[in-house]
Each structure stands twice: as structure tokens, then as C-alpha cells.
Design a protein around this motif. Structure first.
Motif, PDB file in Angstrom:
ATOM      1  N   UNK A 197       4.486   2.796  -0.570  1.00 39.67           N
ATOM      2  CA  UNK A 197       3.597   3.585  -1.419  1.00 39.67           C
ATOM      3  C   UNK A 197       4.316   4.772  -2.042  1.00 39.67           C
ATOM      4  N   UNK A 198       5.376   5.244  -1.364  1.00 38.31           N
ATOM      5  CA  UNK A 198       6.108   6.400  -1.882  1.00 38.31           C
ATOM      6  C   UNK A 198       7.544   6.052  -2.259  1.00 38.31           C
ATOM      7  N   UNK A 199       7.933   4.781  -2.102  1.00 38.03           N
ATOM      8  CA  UNK A 199       9.316   4.379  -2.337  1.00 38.03           C
ATOM      9  C   UNK A 199       9.819   4.747  -3.721  1.00 38.03           C
ATOM     10  N   UNK A 200       9.012   4.488  -4.736  1.00 36.99           N
ATOM     11  CA  UNK A 200       9.465   4.701  -6.111  1.00 36.99           C
ATOM     12  C   UNK A 200       9.262   6.134  -6.590  1.00 36.99           C
ATOM     13  N   UNK A 201       8.572   6.947  -5.806  1.00 38.49           N
ATOM     14  CA  UNK A 201       8.319   8.325  -6.227  1.00 38.49           C
ATOM     15  C   UNK A 201       9.623   9.109  -6.404  1.00 38.49           C
ATOM     16  N   UNK A 202      10.578   9.093  -5.434  1.00 31.31           N
ATOM     17  CA  UNK A 202      11.832   9.830  -5.651  1.00 31.31           C
ATOM     18  C   UNK A 202      12.598   9.337  -6.874  1.00 31.31           C
ATOM     19  N   UNK A 203      12.594   8.018  -7.106  1.00 31.18           N
ATOM     20  CA  UNK A 203      13.321   7.490  -8.255  1.00 31.18           C
ATOM     21  C   UNK A 203      12.626   7.850  -9.561  1.00 31.18           C
ATOM     22  N   UNK A 204      11.309   7.828  -9.560  1.00 31.89           N
ATOM     23  CA  UNK A 204      10.554   8.216 -10.756  1.00 31.89           C
ATOM     24  C   UNK A 204      10.822   9.677 -11.093  1.00 31.89           C
ATOM     25  N   UNK A 205      10.834  10.537 -10.070  1.00 34.94           N
ATOM     26  CA  UNK A 205      11.102  11.962 -10.285  1.00 34.94           C
ATOM     27  C   UNK A 205      12.527  12.166 -10.790  1.00 34.94           C
ATOM     28  N   UNK A 259       7.956   2.852 -13.303  1.00 41.55           N
ATOM     29  CA  UNK A 259       9.368   3.179 -13.537  1.00 41.55           C
ATOM     30  C   UNK A 259       9.926   2.360 -14.692  1.00 41.55           C
ATOM     31  N   UNK A 260       9.504   1.117 -14.811  1.00 40.38           N
ATOM     32  CA  UNK A 260       9.971   0.254 -15.900  1.00 40.38           C
ATOM     33  C   UNK A 260       9.588   0.827 -17.256  1.00 40.38           C
ATOM     34  N   UNK A 261       8.349   1.268 -17.384  1.00 41.55           N
ATOM     35  CA  UNK A 261       7.888   1.849 -18.651  1.00 41.55           C
ATOM     36  C   UNK A 261       8.703   3.087 -18.991  1.00 41.55           C
ATOM     37  N   UNK A 262       8.985   3.926 -17.995  1.00 46.30           N
ATOM     38  CA  UNK A 262       9.786   5.127 -18.222  1.00 46.30           C
ATOM     39  C   UNK A 262      11.186   4.771 -18.701  1.00 46.30           C
ATOM     40  N   UNK A 263      11.823   3.792 -18.038  1.00 47.76           N
ATOM     41  CA  UNK A 263      13.198   3.429 -18.394  1.00 47.76           C
ATOM     42  C   UNK A 263      13.273   2.836 -19.797  1.00 47.76           C
ATOM     43  N   UNK A 264      12.296   2.014 -20.153  1.00 47.99           N
ATOM     44  CA  UNK A 264      12.287   1.437 -21.501  1.00 47.99           C
ATOM     45  C   UNK A 264      12.143   2.549 -22.537  1.00 47.99           C
ATOM     46  N   UNK A 265      11.273   3.512 -22.262  1.00 47.93           N
ATOM     47  CA  UNK A 265      11.074   4.629 -23.186  1.00 47.93           C
ATOM     48  C   UNK A 265      12.349   5.452 -23.349  1.00 47.93           C
ATOM     49  N   UNK A 266      12.989   5.820 -22.227  1.00 51.44           N
ATOM     50  CA  UNK A 266      14.204   6.634 -22.291  1.00 51.44           C
ATOM     51  C   UNK A 266      15.355   5.869 -22.930  1.00 51.44           C
ATOM     52  N   UNK A 267      15.413   4.563 -22.711  1.00 54.06           N
ATOM     53  CA  UNK A 267      16.478   3.760 -23.307  1.00 54.06           C
ATOM     54  C   UNK A 267      16.380   3.749 -24.833  1.00 54.06           C
ATOM     55  N   UNK A 268      15.189   3.469 -25.343  1.00 54.64           N
ATOM     56  CA  UNK A 268      15.028   3.411 -26.791  1.00 54.64           C
ATOM     57  C   UNK A 268      15.106   4.801 -27.425  1.00 54.64           C
ATOM     58  N   UNK A 269      14.668   5.823 -26.691  1.00 57.87           N
ATOM     59  CA  UNK A 269      14.795   7.174 -27.218  1.00 57.87           C
ATOM     60  C   UNK A 269      16.261   7.577 -27.305  1.00 57.87           C
ATOM     61  N   UNK A 270      17.038   7.230 -26.277  1.00 56.98           N
ATOM     62  CA  UNK A 270      18.469   7.552 -26.299  1.00 56.98           C
ATOM     63  C   UNK A 270      19.176   6.783 -27.415  1.00 56.98           C
TER      64      UNK A 270
END
Length: 313
Positions: A197-205, A259-270
Motif C-alpha cells: 500500500x505504501x511501496x510506490x509512495x517513496x518512488x512517487x515522491x 507512477x506510470x502517468x507521472x513518468x509519461x508526463x515528465x518524459x514528454x515534457x522533457x
């Protein structure tokens, strides 16, 4: 998939007899389980390849790896206990029905191994420039590298102790019908759920602070996010499994999707700004009046970089 009916052991008959194990074949469940097993291996390969190809694990959170490894090992040992009778039936079943009935165990075992390999690659390809402290004499270990090594020992120690307890209970106390063994299985399952439940929280942050993808693999997440739904269904259909076995993958699927949505957003923004996936949002102290100063690790492609960080090709 072989569905094995429960049996009762007597004191002088510790192993099941051929008539007590009744395999029930299902083409759909077998195909689904095999598809998930193969897909699980294939889905992790892009992450392994990205770390090796880029030569760095920069951007991956050690806390994310800690929680993931402990959660995966707990889930694996949980299903081993809950399906112990299924495993014992392999003594009297032929090879085909035995393998078919233990595919659920194989799925979670492969999951643990493949995620564990990500942690190993994280340590092997940890950026050399981040292993030493920039605040001291550059010969002392940095705090994050020290933390990563401590986490590695915690992961190894946890699995070793949990494995010994599981072996002891199954060998000397009893199978899942025993209250102590069943309680241990439930503890492992609940532990796995809480950590998942909290595994992806550190990576998301971490990804949010960096505003970059780093060494994370988008193709891996594109395969695993929908795969989590299929895995949840497959595990829920396994004989002897309960909600503590499959709920962890339902939770992680939702968090991994975030996390996937965040990475796709940052990838295309970069990409649109001419940056790479390893360029971060951290900044160097800017000199007064220097209009050409650029953020640390974020030099435009074709311009000299202000740091030694690895940029995406």
C-alpha cells in the motif's frame, strides 16, 4: 488448472494418498496462468535492460526497493504455506497436474526474483558520483549510498529469517490447518498488503521532486499495470488462496498506474523542452547576473552540461 480437494491427515499417514488428490483441469485457468508467468518475466526485462544500458540506476528510490522486496518475499512465502497441501499432492500426482497446480506459487516466486534483480542492479549501477559525500572530503560514503547498503542487508536478513520460520512451522508444527502456521501465513499476507500500500509512495515522491523519469522503465510499467489486474484474477482462482494473497497486487496496480502517468508526463515534457530523462529539477546556486546559468543536471541537448550526470541518449 488443478483444483485439489482438502484432506485430513492421520498421525500415521503424514502424506496424501493418490485417491485424496483430485486434479481438475481448466484450459482457461491454465492458459491465463502461463500467460501471466511469461508476461511477468518479459515485463521486467525492459527495467533490467534500461539500468544496464544506461549504466546507472539514478532516480530509483531505495525505500521503494526495500518495500517491494519485503512485500514480494512475504507474498511468496504466504502462498507457499496456504498451498502446502497442493505441494504435498505432487508426491502422488504426475508431473503435468503437479506443475499446473503450483503455477500460482511459481508466479509469485518469479515476481520476487525479478524484482530482486532490480535491487541488485540498483546496487551494481549506483552512480559513482553519489557514493561519496559532497559535503565532506569526497572519501566518505554519502548518506543515500550508506542507506542503500543498509537496506540491502535488511532485505536479505528479512527473507532469511522469514524463510527459516516458514520451514520450521511446515516441518515441525503443521500445515495451514494448524493455527500457528495459519497465523504466520496471515501475518505475512497482511505485512505484504501494508507494504504494498505504501511501496510506490517513496518512488512517487522521488520522481515528483526530480521531475524526471530517471532509470525507471516506462515500457515495464505499461505492461505491469494492466498485468496486475490479470494477476489478481489468476491468484484469486488458485486453490487454497485467500484475499491476503491477491489483494497486494490489486493495490500495487493502482499505485503503479499513478507512477506510470507521472513518468509519461515528465518524459514528454522533457522531450518537448529538449531535456533528457536523467535531467533533474535540482539546481546549482546561481551567480548574480549570470543569465546563462542552468539548473543542475538539466542542460539543453547540444549545450555543455553543468554536471557529470548521465543524460538520455
Amino acid at each position: 488448472m488443478s483444483v485439489l480437494k482438502p484432506w485430513t491427515f492421520s498421525s500415521d499417514e503424514p502424506t496424501p494418498q493418490p485417491g485424496e488428490c483430485h486434479p481438475h483441469h481448466s484450459d482457461f485457468e491454465l492458459a491465463l496462468s502461463l500467460f501471466i508467468l511469461v508476461g511477468m518475466v518479459v515485463s521486467y526485462l525492459p527495467q533490467h535492460f534500461r539500468i544496464i544500458h544506461k549504466g546507472t540506476s539514478d532516480g530509483i528510490s531505495p525505500w521503494f526497493l526495500l518495500l517491494g522486496c519485503v512485500s514480494a518475499s512475504s507474498t511468496f512465502l504466504n502462498i507457499v504455506i496456504l498451498q502446502w497441501k497442493v505441494i504435498m499432492c505432487c508426491k502422488v500426482l504426475s508431473l503435468g497436474p503437479c506443475l499446473e497446480s503450483t503455477l500460482g506459487i511459481a508466479q509469485l516466486g518469479v515476481q520476487f526474483i525479478m524484482f530482486g534483480l532490480v535491487f541488485i542492479l540498483f546496487l551494481i549501477y549506483y552512480p559513482a558520483r553519489k557514493k561519496v559525500s559532497e559535503e565532506l572530503d569526497r572519501t566518505t560514503r554519502s548518506k543515500e549510498w550508506t542507506l542503500s547498503l543498509i537496506i540491502a542487508h535488511v532485505v536479505g536478513g528479512h527473507f532469511f529469517i522469514a524463510l527459516l520460520v516458514t520451514i520450521y512451522l511446515l516441518a515441525f508444527v503443521g500445515g495451514p490447518e494448524n493455527s500457528w502456521t495459519s497465523g504466520w501465513a496471515s501475518f505475512l499476507g497482511i505485512t505484504s498488503v501494508v507494504l504494498a500500500a505504501i511501496q510506490y509512495v517513496p518512488q512517487i515522491i522521488r520522481t515528483f521532486k526530480r521531475k524526471s523519469v530517471g532509470a525507471l522503465s516506462i515500457p515495464m510499467m505499461l505492461m505491469q499495470t494492466p498485468g496486475a489486474a490479470l494477476l489478481t484474477l489468476s491468484l484469486a482462482l488458485r486453490p487454497g488462496a485467500n484475499w491476503t494473497t491477491w489483494i497486494v497486487y490489486a493495490v500495487t496496480g493502482c499505485l503503479q498506474g499513478t507512477l506510470l502517468v507521472m513518468c509519461i508526463y515528465y518524459h514528454f515534457r522533457a522531450t518537448s523542452h529538449g531535456y533528457g530523462d536523467f535531467d533533474t529539477n535540482e539546481t546549482e546556486p546561481l551567480l548574480a547576473g549570470d543569465d546563462n546559468a542552468v539548473p543542475k543536471n538539466r542542460a539543453r541537448r547540444g549545450a555543455p552540461s553543468t554536471s557529470s550526470s548521465v543524460t538520455a541518449s
